[in-house]
Design a protein around this motif. Structure first.
Motif, PDB file in Angstrom:
ATOM      1  N   PHE A   1      -5.524  -1.339 -27.902  1.00  0.00           N
ATOM      2  CA  PHE A   1      -5.012  -0.363 -28.878  1.00  0.00           C
ATOM      3  C   PHE A   1      -4.256   0.750 -28.161  1.00  0.00           C
ATOM      4  N   ASP A   2      -4.840   1.261 -27.075  1.00  0.00           N
ATOM      5  CA  ASP A   2      -4.186   2.329 -26.312  1.00  0.00           C
ATOM      6  C   ASP A   2      -2.816   1.888 -25.829  1.00  0.00           C
ATOM      7  N   ALA A   3      -2.760   0.669 -25.280  1.00  0.00           N
ATOM      8  CA  ALA A   3      -1.511   0.166 -24.710  1.00  0.00           C
ATOM      9  C   ALA A   3      -0.413   0.086 -25.757  1.00  0.00           C
ATOM     10  N   ILE A   4      -0.750  -0.445 -26.927  1.00  0.00           N
ATOM     11  CA  ILE A   4       0.264  -0.622 -27.967  1.00  0.00           C
ATOM     12  C   ILE A   4       0.698   0.736 -28.521  1.00  0.00           C
ATOM     13  N   SER A  42       0.892   3.446 -26.828  1.00  0.00           N
ATOM     14  CA  SER A  42       1.809   3.991 -25.824  1.00  0.00           C
ATOM     15  C   SER A  42       3.150   3.269 -25.861  1.00  0.00           C
ATOM     16  N   LEU A  43       3.138   1.954 -25.937  1.00  0.00           N
ATOM     17  CA  LEU A  43       4.388   1.190 -25.980  1.00  0.00           C
ATOM     18  C   LEU A  43       5.239   1.578 -27.185  1.00  0.00           C
ATOM     19  N   LEU A  44       4.578   1.916 -28.288  1.00  0.00           N
ATOM     20  CA  LEU A  44       5.303   2.303 -29.504  1.00  0.00           C
ATOM     21  C   LEU A  44       5.738   3.772 -29.475  1.00  0.00           C
ATOM     22  N   GLY A  45       5.393   4.459 -28.393  1.00  0.00           N
ATOM     23  CA  GLY A  45       5.824   5.846 -28.250  1.00  0.00           C
ATOM     24  C   GLY A  45       4.985   6.846 -29.014  1.00  0.00           C
ATOM     25  N   LEU A  46       3.761   6.478 -29.405  1.00  0.00           N
ATOM     26  CA  LEU A  46       2.915   7.373 -30.183  1.00  0.00           C
ATOM     27  C   LEU A  46       2.220   8.404 -29.305  1.00  0.00           C
ATOM     28  N   ILE A  47       1.756   7.974 -28.137  1.00  0.00           N
ATOM     29  CA  ILE A  47       0.978   8.865 -27.268  1.00  0.00           C
ATOM     30  C   ILE A  47       0.864   8.244 -25.887  1.00  0.00           C
ATOM     31  N   ASP A  48       0.925   9.075 -24.855  1.00  0.00           N
ATOM     32  CA  ASP A  48       0.750   8.607 -23.481  1.00  0.00           C
ATOM     33  C   ASP A  48      -0.491   9.196 -22.821  1.00  0.00           C
ATOM     34  N   LYS A  49      -0.879  10.408 -23.235  1.00  0.00           N
ATOM     35  CA  LYS A  49      -2.089  11.039 -22.724  1.00  0.00           C
ATOM     36  C   LYS A  49      -2.888  11.584 -23.907  1.00  0.00           C
ATOM     37  N   SER A  50      -4.138  11.152 -24.007  1.00  0.00           N
ATOM     38  CA  SER A  50      -4.969  11.554 -25.143  1.00  0.00           C
ATOM     39  C   SER A  50      -5.667  12.872 -24.869  1.00  0.00           C
ATOM     40  N   GLU A  72      -8.035   8.864 -29.756  1.00  0.00           N
ATOM     41  CA  GLU A  72      -6.849   9.430 -30.402  1.00  0.00           C
ATOM     42  C   GLU A  72      -5.735   8.399 -30.549  1.00  0.00           C
ATOM     43  N   ALA A  73      -5.490   7.617 -29.505  1.00  0.00           N
ATOM     44  CA  ALA A  73      -4.413   6.616 -29.556  1.00  0.00           C
ATOM     45  C   ALA A  73      -4.677   5.585 -30.639  1.00  0.00           C
ATOM     46  N   ALA A  74      -5.917   5.104 -30.718  1.00  0.00           N
ATOM     47  CA  ALA A  74      -6.266   4.104 -31.731  1.00  0.00           C
ATOM     48  C   ALA A  74      -6.115   4.671 -33.135  1.00  0.00           C
ATOM     49  N   MET A  75      -6.470   5.952 -33.325  1.00  0.00           N
ATOM     50  CA  MET A  75      -6.321   6.582 -34.634  1.00  0.00           C
ATOM     51  C   MET A  75      -4.855   6.671 -35.043  1.00  0.00           C
ATOM     52  N   LEU A  76      -3.999   7.028 -34.098  1.00  0.00           N
ATOM     53  CA  LEU A  76      -2.572   7.137 -34.414  1.00  0.00           C
ATOM     54  C   LEU A  76      -1.964   5.782 -34.727  1.00  0.00           C
ATOM     55  N   LEU A  77      -2.402   4.763 -34.002  1.00  0.00           N
ATOM     56  CA  LEU A  77      -1.898   3.409 -34.262  1.00  0.00           C
ATOM     57  C   LEU A  77      -2.367   2.918 -35.633  1.00  0.00           C
ATOM     58  N   GLU A  78      -3.612   3.190 -35.952  1.00  0.00           N
ATOM     59  CA  GLU A  78      -4.138   2.817 -37.266  1.00  0.00           C
ATOM     60  C   GLU A  78      -3.380   3.536 -38.378  1.00  0.00           C
ATOM     61  N   GLU A  79      -3.123   4.833 -38.188  1.00  0.00           N
ATOM     62  CA  GLU A  79      -2.387   5.597 -39.200  1.00  0.00           C
ATOM     63  C   GLU A  79      -0.985   5.032 -39.406  1.00  0.00           C
ATOM     64  N   LEU A  80      -0.346   4.639 -38.314  1.00  0.00           N
ATOM     65  CA  LEU A  80       0.994   4.058 -38.414  1.00  0.00           C
ATOM     66  C   LEU A  80       0.949   2.770 -39.226  1.00  0.00           C
ATOM     67  N   ILE A 127      -4.273 -12.396 -24.384  1.00  0.00           N
ATOM     68  CA  ILE A 127      -3.791 -11.197 -25.073  1.00  0.00           C
ATOM     69  C   ILE A 127      -2.431 -10.748 -24.553  1.00  0.00           C
ATOM     70  N   LYS A 128      -2.111 -11.089 -23.323  1.00  0.00           N
ATOM     71  CA  LYS A 128      -0.826 -10.656 -22.765  1.00  0.00           C
ATOM     72  C   LYS A 128       0.350 -11.307 -23.484  1.00  0.00           C
ATOM     73  N   THR A 129       0.117 -12.476 -24.085  1.00  0.00           N
ATOM     74  CA  THR A 129       1.175 -13.103 -24.882  1.00  0.00           C
ATOM     75  C   THR A 129       1.500 -12.243 -26.091  1.00  0.00           C
ATOM     76  N   LEU A 130       0.467 -11.684 -26.717  1.00  0.00           N
ATOM     77  CA  LEU A 130       0.673 -10.773 -27.848  1.00  0.00           C
ATOM     78  C   LEU A 130       1.450  -9.540 -27.396  1.00  0.00           C
ATOM     79  N   ILE A 131       1.119  -9.007 -26.244  1.00  0.00           N
ATOM     80  CA  ILE A 131       1.818  -7.834 -25.730  1.00  0.00           C
ATOM     81  C   ILE A 131       3.299  -8.152 -25.494  1.00  0.00           C
ATOM     82  N   ILE A 132       3.579  -9.333 -24.951  1.00  0.00           N
ATOM     83  CA  ILE A 132       4.972  -9.749 -24.723  1.00  0.00           C
ATOM     84  C   ILE A 132       5.739  -9.797 -26.047  1.00  0.00           C
TER      85      ILE A 132
END
Length: 785
Positions: free
Chosen positions: A635-638, A640-648, A653-661, A690-695
């Protein structure tokens, strides 16, 4: 409650009681459970008067005992009426009824409590102000009119003030307050609703308040003026620390963005949401969406914080963007003490009401600590002279947006330390389970009763460790029975692991280590009474971190429980775990780890790091040997990749922002697109690739696909992964645990997609996060021994 067997008793039946009692026998009723501090003895007394039986009732440190005279028929009816009509706040776990040697009783009385033998009761939680006290509080002419500490047997502090059992005034922090003659007469009158109300007081024998400024100067001690003064301070934009039931709250005007920003600055809490206290339920309707379940939760005896969805056209009077930055929900509570009722009625606007601490420290509950520590945060501090024996934060609950699944986020005031599940078979032993490190709790099994501590926070800090030990020692004092066995997490460096080692040696008792994710699975199995299932049960255990049996960091696990054994069926494919806890605080590190070696990801990741960091981290990754399967880090990685957050700035916090999106996408597109509902090859591998999903996600980002759609499809893919594992393992029942399942969207998607073909089980009374680990450790031990 079961049907009221005493309803419509005719006068002829009452007169018949005299005849039936002519050949009276003597009987003993013993009741275990949460039966102290809830008005149980006066209830029994009044019922005895109706049935015209003679005898006595008392509290002991192992429950409620009743002895009485009565004929066979009346005795049985009296016993049934007690069990079936028990006070609403009580919880009976066990009861017995037996004839004893005849004893002559001339009347029915409430006897003084007895304290011999070991304690064997459930500790009553703290309760919100009841309707009866609320009416008196607002009634001019009532002698408790506007008295900020009005209580009765149906409301007020219990767990937070008890020092010993049984629950009598002398065993609480109320022991220093001498009742006035009127309060004393109420206290000793079995027909009064304040009979044996251990918190009873009024303006003539009052708990008193004093208001100080941050320099420890006394500003106001006139009780009538303090309420107005605090409201005046809020209107001036000041921050006021207020002593509540379980500790101090930091408060300010919820419409004052400047005050809220200042509170964030002083508390070192840049973005974590604040809870808001509203004056009453009607004041919520212009701000948040409410349904009947949420209203019932807010108005319950427990009165937790409830996370509610902000309306699109929410009132602009509130500084919502400053209260919950980037989120669609705010935490809301109603005034749950008479003091808060009086303050909110006069202020007439919502206030910020957040734990009285510096971020990541435990809640402050001692007056001297408040004056010393909170003076760095609050402009003013409102103290009172009723001591708190054990501190608690406010409990937090939410309901998922679509299916209204109840999700407990924090188990504390109003709920702790109570846990009741009469379908679990428990041994008569004393066993201590010490839980995990973050979102810590401990569980004590004692005389077949389960006691689960309140949320005790992250035990990395010394203050939190001291708070953990303070609460644990409080339990030992209550029950006066050291454990026979200690259960702890397998991670050797947790504070709770060190504490368990120390106590094991001190008491010369066995210490058993339980794998973190197996404890999660055991907790949800136990809450849903699934240990005796003949067929295998699938456990989907997803969280941030937990030491695995192979010494790697687990967190994306699939287990099967069958025939008293926990087996790891599959897991998310390992990726690099580096820089320890820093990885959990900086989502950009998870993005780098999961896309390491992927040239397409470099354009996204490179700007997130300085040149030195980039070079150093790549060098670390090239030599790294520690791996993780953590879905939390995915969740954290995605994010960050989506530009939501890099440092919590706070955990999750990162998972909450991704869920909200993702939730934003589904608000616009309620139905899952049909072409999303198909398995992908990466889901069918062992371990899961899981790395296939990330790709795939990186490609979508590069092609500028809508970010909300990417986040939404990611959530759907996780549910399809669970579906694939359930089908492959031939498991019809699926359990969910771990902090990832605080995610309401995952919960709703699971209900919508999986429940058509499988039976789903979530936590009932406990959070999915690490607060359930201590309970799970106990249940793992009982299930596998």
């Amino acid at each position: 409650m079961i049907e009221d067997v005493f309803t419509n008793i005719s006068s002829s039946k009452s007169s018949a009681a005299t005849v039936k009692n002519a050949a009276a026998k003597s009987w003993h009723i013993y009741i275990e459970g949460m039966v102290q501090g809830v008005g149980f003895r006066p209830f029994v007394y009044q019922l005895a008067k109706q049935f015209k039986v003679t005898g006595w009732v008392n509290n002991s440190n192992n429950g409620v005992h009743i002895e009485f005279n009565g004929g066979d028929s009346i005795a049985k009816e009296f016993y049934e009426a007690i069990i079936q009509q028990a006070p609403d706040l009580s919880a009976i776990t066990k009861h017995s009824f037996a004839e004893i040697n005849h004893k002559p009783f001339q009347s029915f009385e409430i006897r003084e409590s007895e304290t011999h033998g070991e304690a064997n009761i459930l500790i009553t939680p703290d309760f919100a102000i009841c309707e009866g006290c609320r009416v008196e509080l607002k009634t001019p002419g009532n002698r408790r009119y506007q008295y900020p500490f009005i209580t009765c047997t149906q409301c007020g502090p219990r767990y937070s003030i008890i020092r010993q059992v049984p629950y009598d005034r002398r065993n609480t922090t109320m022991d220093i307050f001498e009742m006035c003659s009127l309060c004393s007469s109420e206290y000793h009158d079995p027909l009064n609703r304040r009979h044996f109300s251990q918190t009873n007081s009024c303006t003539d024998c009052a708990i008193t308040m004093r208001l100080f400024n941050s320099n420890r100067n006394l500003i106001e001690e006139n009780q009538a003026k303090i309420i107005s003064k605090v409201c005046e301070l809020w209107n001036e934009g000041k921050i006021v620390a207020i002593k509540g039931i379980g500790g101090y709250l930091l408060t300010c005007d919820a419409a004052n963005a400047i005050a809220i920003k200042e509170l964030r600055l002083r508390k070192h809490r840049p973005s974590k949401p604040f809870a808001v206290m509203f004056p009453e339920i009607n004041s919520l309707h212009n701000v948040v969406q409410l349904d009947e379940k949420e209203i019932k939760e807010l108005k319950s005896h427990q009165a937790p914080i409830v996370l509610l969805q902000i309306k699109n056209q929410a009132s602009s009077k509130f500084a919502l963007k400053d209260i919950a930055p980037g989120l669609f929900r705010i935490g809301v509570m109603l005034p749950y003490t008479p003091l808060y009722v009086l303050l909110m009625e006069q202020f007439k606007k919502p206030i910020i009401a957040t734990s009285g601490n510096i971020s990541n420290a435990p809640i402050v509950f001692k007056d001297e600590d408040a004056l010393n520590q909170l003076s760095r945060v609050a402009d003013y501090i409102l103290v009172n002279n009723r001591k708190i024996a054990v501190p608690q934060d406010d409990s937090v609950i939410k309901y998922s947006m679509q299916t209204k699944q109840r999700i407990m986020l924090r188990h504390a005031r109003g709920f702790a330390p109570l846990y009741i599940n009469d379908k679990i078979t428990l041994p008569d032993r004393t066993i201590l389970a010490t839980g995990a490190m973050q979102k810590s709790s401990f569980t004590l099994l004692h005389h077949r009763n389960i006691h689960i501590s309140q949320y005790l926070g992250d035990t990395e800090s010394v203050d939190a460790q001291n708070n953990f030990e303070h609460t644990f020692n409080h339990f030992l004092q209550l029950f006066e029975s050291p454990p026979e066995i200690i259960l702890a997490d397998k991670h050797p460096d947790y504070f709770t692991s060190h504490l368990s080692d120390r106590l094991s040696k001190k008491w010369s008792i066995p210490l058993i280590k339980v794998q973190h994710h197996e404890a999660h699975f055991a907790a949800v199995l136990a809450e849903n009474n699934l240990f005796n299932e003949a067929a295998p049960v699938l456990g989907v255990i997803w969280d941030g971190t937990g030491l695995g049996n192979d010494r790697q960091i687990w967190g994306g696990e699939f287990f099967v429980f069958h025939e008293k054994k926990f087996n790891r069926l599959n897991h998310v494919g390992y990726f690099d775990w580096f820089l320890g806890d820093k990885m959990a605080r900086e989502p950009r590190l998870s993005a780098l780890s999961l896309s390491y070696g992927n040239k397409e990801a470099e354009e996204i990741n490179r700007p997130k790091f300085s040149t030195t960091e980039w070079n150093n981290y790549h060098q670390l990754l090239s030599k790294n040997t520690m791996n993780t399967s953590s879905i939390g880090r995915v969740f954290d990685a995605i994010a960050s990749l989506l530009g939501l957050i890099d440092k919590s700035s706070f955990e999750g916090e990162a998972a909450m922002l991704l869920e909200e999106l993702a939730l934003g996408y589904f608000r616009q597109h309620p139905d899952v697109p049909h072409n999303w509902l198909k398995w992908n090859e990466w889901m069918q591998q062992n371990p899961v690739n899981i790395k296939t999903l990330i790709i795939e996600i990186i490609k979508d980002i590069k092609h500028k696909k809508n970010k909300a759609e990417i986040a939404a499809r990611f959530h759907v893919n996780l549910i399809l992964l669970i579906q694939e594992e359930a089908v492959t393992s031939n498991c019809n029942k699926i359990c969910f645990s771990g902090g990832v399942f605080q995610n309401e969207l995952l919960t709703d998607l699971a209900e919508n997609i999986l429940s058509k073909t499988h039976q789903l089980y979530f936590h009932r009374q406990l959070p999915a996060n690490d607060e359930n680990i201590s309970f799970g450790q106990l249940m793992w031990y009982l299930a596998t021994k």
